[in-house]
Design an enzyme around this catalytic site. Structure first.
Site, PDB file in Angstrom:
ATOM      1  N   GLU A  60      52.777  42.867  41.163  1.00 24.58           N
ATOM      2  CA  GLU A  60      51.647  43.558  41.773  1.00 24.58           C
ATOM      3  C   GLU A  60      50.491  42.559  41.909  1.00 24.58           C
ATOM      4  OE1 GLU A  60      50.089  46.991  39.734  1.00 24.58           O
ATOM      5  OE2 GLU A  60      48.842  47.520  41.431  1.00 24.58           O
ATOM      6  N   GLY A  98      45.634  43.059  32.110  1.00 19.30           N
ATOM      7  CA  GLY A  98      45.944  43.685  30.829  1.00 19.30           C
ATOM      8  C   GLY A  98      47.428  43.921  30.641  1.00 19.30           C
ATOM      9  N   ALA A  99      48.034  44.573  31.624  1.00 18.67           N
ATOM     10  CA  ALA A  99      49.446  44.919  31.508  1.00 18.67           C
ATOM     11  C   ALA A  99      49.945  45.413  32.857  1.00 18.67           C
ATOM     12  CB  ALA A  99      49.644  46.012  30.463  1.00 18.67           C
ATOM     13  N   MET A 100      51.255  45.619  32.965  1.00 22.81           N
ATOM     14  CA  MET A 100      51.846  46.001  34.246  1.00 22.81           C
ATOM     15  C   MET A 100      52.954  47.026  34.049  1.00 22.81           C
ATOM     16  SD  MET A 100      51.805  45.669  37.460  1.00 22.81           S
ATOM     17  CE  MET A 100      52.871  46.691  38.449  1.00 22.81           C
ATOM     18  N   ASN A 104      55.716  47.974  35.526  1.00 17.51           N
ATOM     19  CA  ASN A 104      57.048  47.842  36.137  1.00 17.51           C
ATOM     20  C   ASN A 104      57.995  48.926  35.624  1.00 17.51           C
ATOM     21  OD1 ASN A 104      56.128  45.129  36.958  1.00 17.51           O
ATOM     22  ND2 ASN A 104      56.330  44.727  34.780  1.00 17.51           N
ATOM     23  N   GLU A 114      49.926  52.367  30.936  1.00 14.92           N
ATOM     24  CA  GLU A 114      51.119  51.860  31.639  1.00 14.92           C
ATOM     25  C   GLU A 114      52.241  52.881  31.598  1.00 14.92           C
ATOM     26  OE1 GLU A 114      50.336  49.392  33.348  1.00 14.92           O
ATOM     27  OE2 GLU A 114      48.557  48.831  32.193  1.00 14.92           O
ATOM     28  N   GLU A 169      45.573  54.136  40.226  1.00 12.21           N
ATOM     29  CA  GLU A 169      44.762  53.593  39.137  1.00 12.21           C
ATOM     30  C   GLU A 169      43.683  54.557  38.636  1.00 12.21           C
ATOM     31  OE1 GLU A 169      45.850  51.373  37.464  1.00 12.21           O
ATOM     32  OE2 GLU A 169      47.163  50.216  38.773  1.00 12.21           O
TER      33      GLU A 169
END
Ligand code: ARG
Ligand code: ZN
Length: 875
Positions: free
Chosen positions: A122, A262-264, A266, A299, A321
Site C-alpha cells: 500500500e 505503523g503497520a499494514m 495485508n 489492523e 481509514e
C-alpha cells in the site's frame, strides 16, 4: 502528474486470478506472475493492456504459453503495454521480473529488514514487484508459492491459508499459500526469514478455530505476549460491537524493524513496525502498551473495513481509514476509560489535524486530487475521517448507526466502494437526507462556531446566538454551510442540568443542537436562572469555538460539568487563556502573572479522589508549546511561548508544592507491574506531579531518585525526560542519560526514547545536540524509527530548538530531508511537513523557514513525494 477524482473510469481489463512464484535471493529474486486476464464486457478487442510497473527489470513475457513478439510490446521499468492482446476474452499472461530486495531502501515493494524478506504494497508498492493493474478496484484471487534457501529463510508466509510446503534440492524449500478472498494488490504480502513464533488460537462466534501467530526476531518471543492478548480482545470485540467474524483459518502478524508507517493490514498477514508489537515493563512505556493495543486492533478491524470491503480508488482512502480509526477508538474506549480516551483523541486531533487543516497542506477528508498518494496518509484522512464517522453516529443514534453499518457490510462485501456508497447506507437506514452533512468529506478546513448567550429573567428566556464559518483553504476559497452536530448542556447551581420548556431556532434532539444555517438564535424558554453552557460536549464536532463566556462560568464548568470531556476542556481553556495572556505580557517586556484561583484549581483537581488518576494527569498536563502557538495563531515567537509555559508550570508547582509532594508519595506503586489502564493512570499522575515538583528546590535530586528507583520504563523514561528538560546540563541529567544509554545500547527501540528525549530538550543548543547524535552508533538514516525519533522529534516537538531565531534548525532539517530522500522519499516527505506552519511565525523566522523550503525546492531530481509537499507548502 496530477490524479483527479473525476477522471476515474473502470479499467478495460480485469485480473480474476493471480499466481505468483518467488525464488528469493537478496540481490536477484525472480518473480514469475501468471495472471488470468479478462477483457471487460463491451471493450474493443484492440484495446491495449497497460500494466503499472515501478523500476522493474523485465525478463520475459508470454501469452498463453507463447513469447510475445517485441513489436507487440512496449516495455519500460515503469510500464508494460501489450499493444495487441489476444482476441479471446480471457487469456493467460506470464511475466518474469527480477528484483534486488537487499538494495531496496525505499521500503516499498519487496525489501529486506534485518535479513528478513518482507513487503509493503500500500498504496502503490505492488508495481515494484511485478507489472500489474495496481489499483484497488482490481480484485484478484491470489495463489503464492515461495522458494528460498532453508538456512536463510526457514519461515515462508503469505496471505490466506497455507496449502503445502516441502523440500527442494540444494537445501532449498518451498511453501504455497492460497487466499480465497478476492483482494486488491495493495493487500498482497510475503514474509520470509528466520523468525520466532508465538502461537495461540481463537474460536470465532460461529465456532471456527483460528490459528494465531505473531512472528518476531528470535529470542524476542516474550515481548509479543501483550500484542497477542490485544489481538484476541480485538477479535472478540469486533464480534460483539459490529457482528464481524474472522474468515480465514490463520491470522498472522509479523514484526519488522524497518517500516515506513505503523503497520499494514495485508489479508491474513499483517506486517507491523516492531515498535507496535514488542513490549514488556522493562522496555515499553504505558503509552507504548496503549499504542500496541490500538494498532493491533486497527489492523485487525481492517479485515472487514478495508479488506472485505475495499476502496474503489485512492481518493476513497478515508472510507477504510477514517472508519477503521473510529472502530479502534471505540475499542480502546471500551477496553479502557472512555472519558480519558476521548480527551487523548482530541488532544491528538488538535495537535496534528488542526494545523494541517489550517495550513498550506489542508485537504478534504476525501481529496479530489493528488500528485503522490503516499502524502495523503494524513491526520485529516485518518483522524478527521474518524470524527466524521463519529458525527454520523451522533446524528443517527447508536442503533440506527449500527443498522447502517450492517447494511454496508451486507451490501458491499467483496466490493471496492466509495464514500457515496457509505453515506447512502446511512441515508437508507435512517430515512434522512445526509447531503449537507456529506460536506464534511468534501470540504477542507476547520469550521469555527462563534457563540454568545443572553438571559432574560423577566421572560425566563435563555438564548444562544451561534454563527458558523469555515475559513478558506488552498483552492477552496468559498465554503458552503455545514451541518454541525453540537452537543450541549445547560447547567445550573450545584451542577444540575437546567430544564427548559421549549426550544426554537434550531432542531435540538437528544442534547444536540443541529447547526445547519449560518446563524441560529436558539431560544430556550422556561429558564428562570441564567445557566452556564457546556458546549461541544464529548467533542461532538471537530470545530473550533469562540465563546463569549464569563471566567466564573469557565471555573464553574471545570469543577461541575457532568460531561467529563467538557469538564477537562473548561480547565484546559482556562490554562490556554492564561498562557496566551502571559505570552503577551512577555512580549510586552513584563513578568507574567497568574490568578491564584487558577493555580489553586490545579491543586483541587490533582487531589480530587472522585476523578480517575488518568483524568487528573490529563488535566494537569499543560498545553504544549505547539498547542499554545496554534491557539495564538500568528506572529509566533516560540521562545516567548516557551517562557510563558514554564512560568505557569512554576506557578502551579509553587502554589501546590506540599499537596503535590504528599500526593506524589501516596501514588508510589507497591504492587507488581500491570499495564492496565488504571495502573497506567496512577503512574501518569505521579509522573506529571514529578514534573511540577522538579521545578521546586531539590527538584533535580527528586527526579534522579525517581529515575534510579524506577522498576518500569514508564517511570524511568518520565524521570529521564524531566531531568533532561528541566535540569538540562546538570550532573543529575548527564548521569541519568549516560546510565540509560549504557543499559539499553543494544535495544534500538529503547534507544529511540533516548534520542527523543534529547531531541526535545528546549533551547538553542538542541540543533547541535541532534546533529552530533546523528553520528551516534545507534543512529541510522536508513531506519524510519531512528529518523523519526531524532529528527522528527526535534522538528515537530521542540519549538524553541527547531525555531532557533538564526534559522539553523530549518537549515539542518532541509539538509537532513535531502539526505533521507536519497534512500527513502516517503519518510523524507513526511519529515518536511514539519515546516507546514511556517506562515504563522514572526517575520524573521518566517523568512528563514521559507529559505529552507526554497532550498529543497531548488534541488534537482527531487522525488515526487518531496516535491509535492514542498511545492504545496510554499504555494
Ligand atoms: N493501511 C495502513 C494502515 O493505516 C497504512 C499503510 C500506509 N502505507 C503507505 N506506504 N502509505 O493501517
Ligand atoms: Zn489503517
Amino acid at each position: 502528474q496530477v490524479f483527479k477524482l473525476e477522471d476515474y473510469r473502470p479499467s478495460d481489463y480485469l485480473i480474476p486470478e493471480t499466481n505468483l512464484d518467488f525464488r528469493l535471493s537478496p540481490q536477484a529474486t525472480v518473480v514469475t506472475a501468471i495472471l488470468t486476464v479478462e477483457r471487460r464486457e463491451g471493450i474493443s478487442k484492440s484495446a491495449p493492456l497497460v500494466l503499472d510497473g515501478d523500476g522493474l527489470t523485465l525478463k520475459r513475457v508470454e501469452i498463453d504459453g507463447k513469447t510475445v513478439r517485441p513489436a507487440d510490446l512496449l516495455a519500460s521499468p515503469d510500464q508494460l503495454t501489450l499493444l495487441k492482446p489476444p482476441a479471446a476474452r480471457r487469456f493467460q499472461l506470464r511475466i518474469e521480473t527480477e528484483l534486488a530486495p537487499a538494495s531496496n531502501e525505499a521500503l516499498m515493494g519487496l525489501y529486506r529488514s534485518n535479513n528478513v524478506y518482507c513487503t509493503q504494497c500500500e498504496a502503490e508498492g505492488f508495481r515494484r514487484i511485478t507489472y500489474f493493474l495496481d489499483r484497488p478496484d482490481i480484485l484478484s484471487v491470489y495463489t503464492v508459492r515461495i522458494e528460498a534457501s532453508r538456512d536463510e529463510a526457514p519461515l515462508l508466509l503469505s496471505n490466506g491459508n497455507p496449502v503445502e510446503n516441502g523440500d527442494l534440492a540444494d537445501g532449498w524449500h518451498y511453501a504455497s499459500w492460497h487466499d480465497p478472498f478476492p483482494k486488491p494488490s495493495y493487500l498482497f504480502a510475503l514474509v520470509a526469514g528466520n523468525l520466532g513464533q508465538v502461537a495461540d488460537s481463537f474460536v470465532t462466534m460461529s465456532g471456527r478455530k483460528v490459528e494465531l501467530g505473531i512472528y518476531v526476531e528470535p529470542g524476542k518471543d516474550a515481548l509479543a505476549g501483550y500484542a497477542m492478548d490485544a489481538l484476541k480482545r480485538s477479535m472478540q470485540w469486533d464480534e460483539e460491537a459490529f457482528g464481524r467474524e474472522y474468515d480465514l483459518d490463520v491470522f498472522n502478524i509479523v514484526a519488522v524493524s524497518d517500516f515506513n508507517m505503523g503497520a499494514m493490514e495485508n489479508k491474513g498477514l499483517n506486517i507491523f513496525n516492531d515498535k507496535y508489537v514488542l513490549a514488556d515493563q522493562e522496555t515499553a512505556t504505558d503509552a507504548d502498551f496503549a499504542n500496541i493495543e490500538a494498532i493491533i486492533a486497527h489492523e485487525y478491524f481492517h479485515n472487514w473495513t478495508g479488506n472485505r470491503i475495499t476502496c474503489r480508488d485512492w481518493f476513497q482512502l478515508c472510507l477504510k481509514e477514517g472508519l477503521t480509526v473510529f472502530r479502534d477508538h471505540e475499542f480502546s474506549a471500551d477496553q479502557r476509560s472512555r472519558a480519558v480516551k476521548r480527551i487523548a483523541e482530541v488532544r491528538t486531533l488538535r495537535a496534528h489535524q488542526f494545523p494541517e487543516d489550517q495550513g498550506p497542506l489542508a485537504h478534504p477528508v476525501r481529496p479530489r486530487r493528488y500528485r503522490e498518494i503516499n502524502n495523503f496518509y494524513t491526520a485529516t484522512v485518518y483522524e478527521k475521517g474518524s470524527e466524521v464517522v463519529r458525527m454520523i453516529r451522533t446524528i443517527l443514534g447508536a442503533e440506527v448507526f449500527r443498522a447502517g453499518m450492517d447494511l454496508y457490510f451486507e451490501r458491499h462485501d467483496g466490493e471496492a466502494a466509495t464514500i457515496e456508497d457509505f453515506i447512502k447506507v446511512f441515508e437508507e437506514a435512517s430515512g434522512r437526507d445526509l447531503s449537507q452533512f456529506a460536506l464534511w468529506y468534501h470540504q477542507a478546513g476547520t469550521p469555527n462556531l462563534t457563540v454568545s448567550s443572553t438571559h432574560n429573567p423577566a421572560a425566563q428566556e435563555f438564548t444562544l446566538e451561534i454563527e458558523q464559518s469555515v475559513p478558506p483553504t488552498p483552492s477552496e476559497s468559498r465554503k458552503r454551510l455545514m451541518h454541525i452536530p453540537l452537543a450541549f448542556g445547560l447547567i445550573g447551581a450545584g451542577g444540575k442540568p437546567v430544564e427548559y420548556d421549549r426550544v426554537e431556532g434550531a432542531s435540538v434532539e437528544g442534547g444536540v443542537i443541529h447547526i445547519r444555517k449560518r446563524r441560529h438564535m436558539v431560544r430556550f424558554s422556561g429558564v428562570a436562572e441564567r445557566p452556564a453552557v457546556s458546549l461541544n460536549r464529548g467533542f461532538s464536532a471537530p470545530v473550533t469555538l469562540s465563546v463569549e463566556q464569563k471566567a466564573a462560568d469557565q471555573f464553574f464548568l471545570a469543577r461541575h460539568d457532568s460531561d467529563a470531556f467538557s469538564r477537562w476542556q473548561a480547565f484546559n481553556t482556562l490554562l490556554t487563556d492564561a498562557l496566551i495572556a502571559a505570552f503577551r505580557q512577555i512580549l510586552g517586556g513584563k513578568q507574567p502573572d497568574f490568578a491564584p484561583r487558577l493555580t489553586d484549581l490545579a491543586g483541587v483537581i490533582a487531589s480530587d479522589e472522585t476523578l480517575e488518576p488518568a483524568y487528573r494527569a490529563l488535566a494537569l498536563a499543560l498545553p504544549g508549546d505547539a498547542d499554545i502557538a496554534r491557539d495564538i495563531g500568528k506572529n509566533i515567537d516560540p521562545d516567548a511561548v516557551h517562557t510563558a509555559r514554564h512560568a505557569l508550570a512554576l506557578a502551579i508547582g509553587t502554589a501546590n508544592g506540599e499537596a503535590f509532594s504528599g500526593l506524589y508519595d501516596s501514588l508510589a506503586d507497591k504492587n507488581a507491574f500491570s499495564p492496565d489502564a488504571a495502573s497506567a493512570g496512577r503512574r501518569a499522575l505521579r509522573n506529571i506531579l514529578l514534573d511540577y515538583l522538579s521545578l521546586l528546590p531539590g527538584g533535580a535530586a527528586l527526579a534522579a531518585g525517581h529515575f534510579q528507583s524506577a522498576t518500569n520504563m514508564t517511570d524511568r523514561a518520565a524521570a529521564l525526560a524531566v531531568l533532561a528538560h528541566r535540569h538540562h546540563g546538570s550532573s543529575e541529567a548527564k548521569k541519568a542519560l549516560a546510565a540509560f544509554e549504557k543499559t539499553y545500547a543494544s535495544d534500538p527501540l529503547v534507544m529511540d526514547k533516548w534520542f527523543q528525549i534529547q531531541a526535545s530538550v528546549p533551547g538553542p543548543q538542541a540543533v547541535d545536540t541532534v546533529r552530533s547524535l546523528t553520528a551516534h552508533p545507534g543512529f541510522s538514516m536508513g531506519n524510519p524509527n531512528r529518523v523519526r525519533s531524532l529528527i522528527g522529534t526535534f522538528s515537530s516537538a521542540n519549538q524553541t530548538g527547531f525555531h532557533r531565531p538564526d534559522g539553523e534548525g530549518y537549515r539542518f532539517l532541509a539538509q537532513t530531508v535531502l539526505e533521507v530522500e536519497k534512500r527513502n522519499p516517503q519518510v523524507a516527505a513526511r519529515l518536511a511537513t514539519a515546516l507546514r506552519s511556517w506562515r504563522s511565525l514572526e517575520p524573521g523566522r518566517q523568512a528563514k523557514a521559507r529559505e529552507a523550503l526554497v532550498s529543497i525546492a531548488n534541488t534537482e531530481n527531487l522525488s515526487a513525494d518531496l516535491r509535492d509537499i514542498v511545492e504545496r507548502t510554499l504555494a
